[in-house]
Design a protein around this motif. Sequence first.
Motif, PDB file in Angstrom:
ATOM      1  N   GLU A 366       0.829  -1.201   0.000  1.00 30.13           N
ATOM      2  CA  GLU A 366       0.000   0.000   0.000  1.00 30.13           C
ATOM      3  C   GLU A 366       0.863   1.251   0.000  1.00 30.13           C
ATOM      4  O   GLU A 366       0.563   2.235  -0.668  1.00 30.13           O
ATOM      5  CB  GLU A 366      -0.928  -0.010   1.217  1.00 30.13           C
ATOM      6  CG  GLU A 366      -1.887   1.166   1.278  1.00 30.13           C
ATOM      7  CD  GLU A 366      -2.819   1.237   0.092  1.00 30.13           C
ATOM      8  OE1 GLU A 366      -3.258   2.360  -0.233  1.00 30.13           O
ATOM      9  OE2 GLU A 366      -3.098   0.180  -0.512  1.00 30.13           O
ATOM     10  N   GLY A 367       1.962   1.222   0.769  1.00 31.24           N
ATOM     11  CA  GLY A 367       2.884   2.358   0.754  1.00 31.24           C
ATOM     12  C   GLY A 367       3.522   2.548  -0.606  1.00 31.24           C
ATOM     13  O   GLY A 367       3.708   3.677  -1.069  1.00 31.24           O
ATOM     14  N   ALA A 368       3.865   1.429  -1.276  1.00 28.95           N
ATOM     15  CA  ALA A 368       4.435   1.530  -2.626  1.00 28.95           C
ATOM     16  C   ALA A 368       3.431   2.142  -3.595  1.00 28.95           C
ATOM     17  O   ALA A 368       3.783   2.985  -4.437  1.00 28.95           O
ATOM     18  CB  ALA A 368       4.858   0.147  -3.105  1.00 28.95           C
ATOM     19  N   ARG A 369       2.168   1.737  -3.479  1.00 32.64           N
ATOM     20  CA  ARG A 369       1.140   2.312  -4.352  1.00 32.64           C
ATOM     21  C   ARG A 369       1.015   3.822  -4.123  1.00 32.64           C
ATOM     22  O   ARG A 369       0.924   4.596  -5.083  1.00 32.64           O
ATOM     23  CB  ARG A 369      -0.199   1.626  -4.081  1.00 32.64           C
ATOM     24  CG  ARG A 369      -1.315   2.048  -5.016  1.00 32.64           C
ATOM     25  CD  ARG A 369      -2.658   1.506  -4.541  1.00 32.64           C
ATOM     26  NE  ARG A 369      -2.609   0.070  -4.340  1.00 32.64           N
ATOM     27  CZ  ARG A 369      -2.759  -0.814  -5.322  1.00 32.64           C
ATOM     28  NH1 ARG A 369      -2.967  -0.396  -6.561  1.00 32.64           N
ATOM     29  NH2 ARG A 369      -2.701  -2.109  -5.053  1.00 32.64           N
ATOM     30  N   ARG A 370       1.036   4.235  -2.871  1.00 33.36           N
ATOM     31  CA  ARG A 370       0.903   5.668  -2.587  1.00 33.36           C
ATOM     32  C   ARG A 370       2.114   6.446  -3.093  1.00 33.36           C
ATOM     33  O   ARG A 370       1.974   7.562  -3.603  1.00 33.36           O
ATOM     34  CB  ARG A 370       0.740   5.878  -1.085  1.00 33.36           C
ATOM     35  CG  ARG A 370      -0.606   5.394  -0.552  1.00 33.36           C
ATOM     36  CD  ARG A 370      -0.712   5.638   0.928  1.00 33.36           C
ATOM     37  NE  ARG A 370      -2.000   5.245   1.465  1.00 33.36           N
ATOM     38  CZ  ARG A 370      -2.336   5.337   2.740  1.00 33.36           C
ATOM     39  NH1 ARG A 370      -1.463   5.802   3.614  1.00 33.36           N
ATOM     40  NH2 ARG A 370      -3.527   4.964   3.156  1.00 33.36           N
ATOM     41  N   ARG A 371       3.301   5.860  -2.951  1.00 29.25           N
ATOM     42  CA  ARG A 371       4.495   6.551  -3.463  1.00 29.25           C
ATOM     43  C   ARG A 371       4.389   6.752  -4.962  1.00 29.25           C
ATOM     44  O   ARG A 371       4.671   7.843  -5.481  1.00 29.25           O
ATOM     45  CB  ARG A 371       5.743   5.739  -3.129  1.00 29.25           C
ATOM     46  CG  ARG A 371       6.129   5.726  -1.667  1.00 29.25           C
ATOM     47  CD  ARG A 371       7.419   4.936  -1.465  1.00 29.25           C
ATOM     48  NE  ARG A 371       7.674   4.673  -0.068  1.00 29.25           N
ATOM     49  CZ  ARG A 371       8.277   5.521   0.750  1.00 29.25           C
ATOM     50  NH1 ARG A 371       8.682   6.688   0.280  1.00 29.25           N
ATOM     51  NH2 ARG A 371       8.480   5.210   2.015  1.00 29.25           N
ATOM     52  N   VAL A 372       3.997   5.697  -5.669  1.00 26.99           N
ATOM     53  CA  VAL A 372       3.904   5.785  -7.129  1.00 26.99           C
ATOM     54  C   VAL A 372       2.851   6.809  -7.534  1.00 26.99           C
ATOM     55  O   VAL A 372       3.079   7.644  -8.427  1.00 26.99           O
ATOM     56  CB  VAL A 372       3.587   4.404  -7.729  1.00 26.99           C
ATOM     57  CG1 VAL A 372       3.264   4.521  -9.212  1.00 26.99           C
ATOM     58  CG2 VAL A 372       4.761   3.462  -7.521  1.00 26.99           C
ATOM     59  N   GLU A 373       1.680   6.783  -6.891  1.00 26.80           N
ATOM     60  CA  GLU A 373       0.625   7.735  -7.234  1.00 26.80           C
ATOM     61  C   GLU A 373       1.029   9.157  -6.899  1.00 26.80           C
ATOM     62  O   GLU A 373       0.668  10.101  -7.617  1.00 26.80           O
ATOM     63  CB  GLU A 373      -0.663   7.352  -6.508  1.00 26.80           C
ATOM     64  CG  GLU A 373      -1.267   6.044  -7.002  1.00 26.80           C
ATOM     65  CD  GLU A 373      -2.483   5.633  -6.209  1.00 26.80           C
ATOM     66  OE1 GLU A 373      -2.766   6.289  -5.174  1.00 26.80           O
ATOM     67  OE2 GLU A 373      -3.164   4.661  -6.602  1.00 26.80           O
ATOM     68  N   THR A 374       1.777   9.344  -5.803  1.00 26.88           N
ATOM     69  CA  THR A 374       2.240  10.679  -5.451  1.00 26.88           C
ATOM     70  C   THR A 374       3.224  11.206  -6.481  1.00 26.88           C
ATOM     71  O   THR A 374       3.290  12.415  -6.737  1.00 26.88           O
ATOM     72  CB  THR A 374       2.895  10.663  -4.054  1.00 26.88           C
ATOM     73  OG1 THR A 374       1.974  10.126  -3.125  1.00 26.88           O
ATOM     74  CG2 THR A 374       3.266  12.074  -3.615  1.00 26.88           C
ATOM     75  N   LEU A 375       3.989  10.306  -7.098  1.00 27.81           N
ATOM     76  CA  LEU A 375       4.936  10.712  -8.139  1.00 27.81           C
ATOM     77  C   LEU A 375       4.257  10.910  -9.493  1.00 27.81           C
ATOM     78  O   LEU A 375       4.930  11.245 -10.474  1.00 27.81           O
ATOM     79  CB  LEU A 375       6.034   9.654  -8.278  1.00 27.81           C
ATOM     80  CG  LEU A 375       6.993   9.522  -7.080  1.00 27.81           C
ATOM     81  CD1 LEU A 375       7.926   8.330  -7.279  1.00 27.81           C
ATOM     82  CD2 LEU A 375       7.786  10.790  -6.873  1.00 27.81           C
ATOM     83  N   GLY A 376       2.951  10.708  -9.554  1.00 26.25           N
ATOM     84  CA  GLY A 376       2.230  10.892 -10.809  1.00 26.25           C
ATOM     85  C   GLY A 376       2.134   9.644 -11.649  1.00 26.25           C
ATOM     86  O   GLY A 376       1.808   9.724 -12.831  1.00 26.25           O
ATOM     87  N   GLY A 377       2.411   8.477 -11.078  1.00 26.65           N
ATOM     88  CA  GLY A 377       2.362   7.230 -11.819  1.00 26.65           C
ATOM     89  C   GLY A 377       1.204   6.352 -11.398  1.00 26.65           C
ATOM     90  O   GLY A 377       0.247   6.783 -10.758  1.00 26.65           O
ATOM     91  N   GLU A 378       1.317   5.071 -11.724  1.00 30.60           N
ATOM     92  CA  GLU A 378       0.247   4.113 -11.437  1.00 30.60           C
ATOM     93  C   GLU A 378       0.861   2.759 -11.115  1.00 30.60           C
ATOM     94  O   GLU A 378       1.841   2.345 -11.756  1.00 30.60           O
ATOM     95  CB  GLU A 378      -0.705   4.000 -12.627  1.00 30.60           C
ATOM     96  CG  GLU A 378      -1.882   3.058 -12.411  1.00 30.60           C
ATOM     97  CD  GLU A 378      -2.766   2.953 -13.635  1.00 30.60           C
ATOM     98  OE1 GLU A 378      -3.866   2.374 -13.519  1.00 30.60           O
ATOM     99  OE2 GLU A 378      -2.341   3.417 -14.715  1.00 30.60           O
ATOM    100  N   LEU A 379       0.309   2.068 -10.141  1.00 30.55           N
ATOM    101  CA  LEU A 379       0.750   0.725  -9.769  1.00 30.55           C
ATOM    102  C   LEU A 379      -0.429  -0.223  -9.901  1.00 30.55           C
ATOM    103  O   LEU A 379      -1.513   0.047  -9.373  1.00 30.55           O
ATOM    104  CB  LEU A 379       1.305   0.718  -8.342  1.00 30.55           C
ATOM    105  CG  LEU A 379       1.946  -0.584  -7.865  1.00 30.55           C
ATOM    106  CD1 LEU A 379       3.132  -0.295  -6.949  1.00 30.55           C
ATOM    107  CD2 LEU A 379       0.933  -1.460  -7.127  1.00 30.55           C
ATOM    108  N   VAL A 380      -0.206  -1.343 -10.606  1.00 30.24           N
ATOM    109  CA  VAL A 380      -1.266  -2.310 -10.876  1.00 30.24           C
ATOM    110  C   VAL A 380      -0.775  -3.687 -10.439  1.00 30.24           C
ATOM    111  O   VAL A 380       0.371  -4.067 -10.711  1.00 30.24           O
ATOM    112  CB  VAL A 380      -1.633  -2.331 -12.373  1.00 30.24           C
ATOM    113  CG1 VAL A 380      -2.728  -3.363 -12.635  1.00 30.24           C
ATOM    114  CG2 VAL A 380      -2.084  -0.955 -12.828  1.00 30.24           C
TER     115      VAL A 380
END
Length: 403
Positions: A366-380
């Motif tokens: 969940e932390g990895a997903r938030r980091r990616v989204e905060t950087l403007g990306g997407e995690l699937v």
Amino acid sequence: MSVFSSLRSSLVSLHSSLLPAQEEPGLWRPTRRTHLLHLGVAVFLLVFAYLFTGLPHEPVPVGLTVLSCIALPVFSAMPVVGMLLGVAATWAASSVEQDTGIVATLAVWSVISVLIARGCPRWIVYCFAYLVAVPVVWVAARQGQWVNGFIWIVLVGIPCVVLGELLRRQRDRANENVRDRRQALVRQRRLIASELHDTVARDLAYAVMTAEQLKLAHPEDDDLVRGLDAVIEPVRMAVGQLRRSLQNITATDNDDAVLLSSVTSPRPITSVLADARRVLEARGVSLEVEGTELFQSEGVLTPGMQQQVLRVVNELIDNATKYTSADGRVRITVETNGHALECMVTNPVDVNPSKDVALSSGIGLEGARRRVETLGGELVTNQGGGRWAVTFTVPVRGAWQNA
């Protein structure tokens, strides 16, 4: 020793962040001392009106003056009753034919001042002020001295309103400081939880996996097996307790921006891959890596993004190391198309997953997903056919500059 040093320093920071904060901001509640203060002000106004003003010493003027002064202590304990009593006393003092003095019609402004200072909605307070100002001006105008009515409002009403606004501003500022401090504590707890998960919990999990592999590799050595059993179980329990504590810390916090902050640099990708390869090889699992040098290329990611992306990749590699089934293959592929960097981590998983959940909490993914989204990306994430795949994309350096 580095694991325990990191744990010790993190726990010290966590202890300081959990110290009691200031009083919850909100509607201010008066104390017994405040009630006594209001009673003292009411007594002072009554004595002042009786001894030092032209108040006729007759039952009606004195009674209305007492009623007006009583409104303040009554309001202190029961705001609605005190407010209505103040309005009634003011209108009654303005309506009788007898002279009731200035205190009977102006004492209610102290109630208005307290209303403002306590943080009541301004539209209610100023409507109340209008209700008590109208009869004063109306009576003065009826007597042909309407200017005197305005003068008393300017001399008494406006100073009371200004005093109330000053007290309210001071209390609002104090409440704002409390909120800022609470938000800072929340961010600090989130940051500490993230650091504990990315360092201490991960290293302890690796220690458990390494000890279990060593135990399987030397089953004939009874002394070694007993020693490892004495270490594995307490460490597993400690990791489980730590992860549950981290879940409780982060359960009610949703400040994603704090994930961009870090007090320590992420582990180099080469070190993470080396540790993962050593653990996987002992389990008969191969590790295939392609394109990970892009993580360290300054032409692809900014230095700040490199740190955050490495933290995400480290978490995905740790998860693949923990959950990959025996005799499988873990594959890490990284590529870029000039606009975005894409990373995919795939690994086989057992159809019947392990019941040992002490080494997992879900915080990392969940932390990895938030980091990616905060950087403007997407995690699937995707699971099917006995394989687990995680893919994330983040904008590359040129994409950020062209945005």
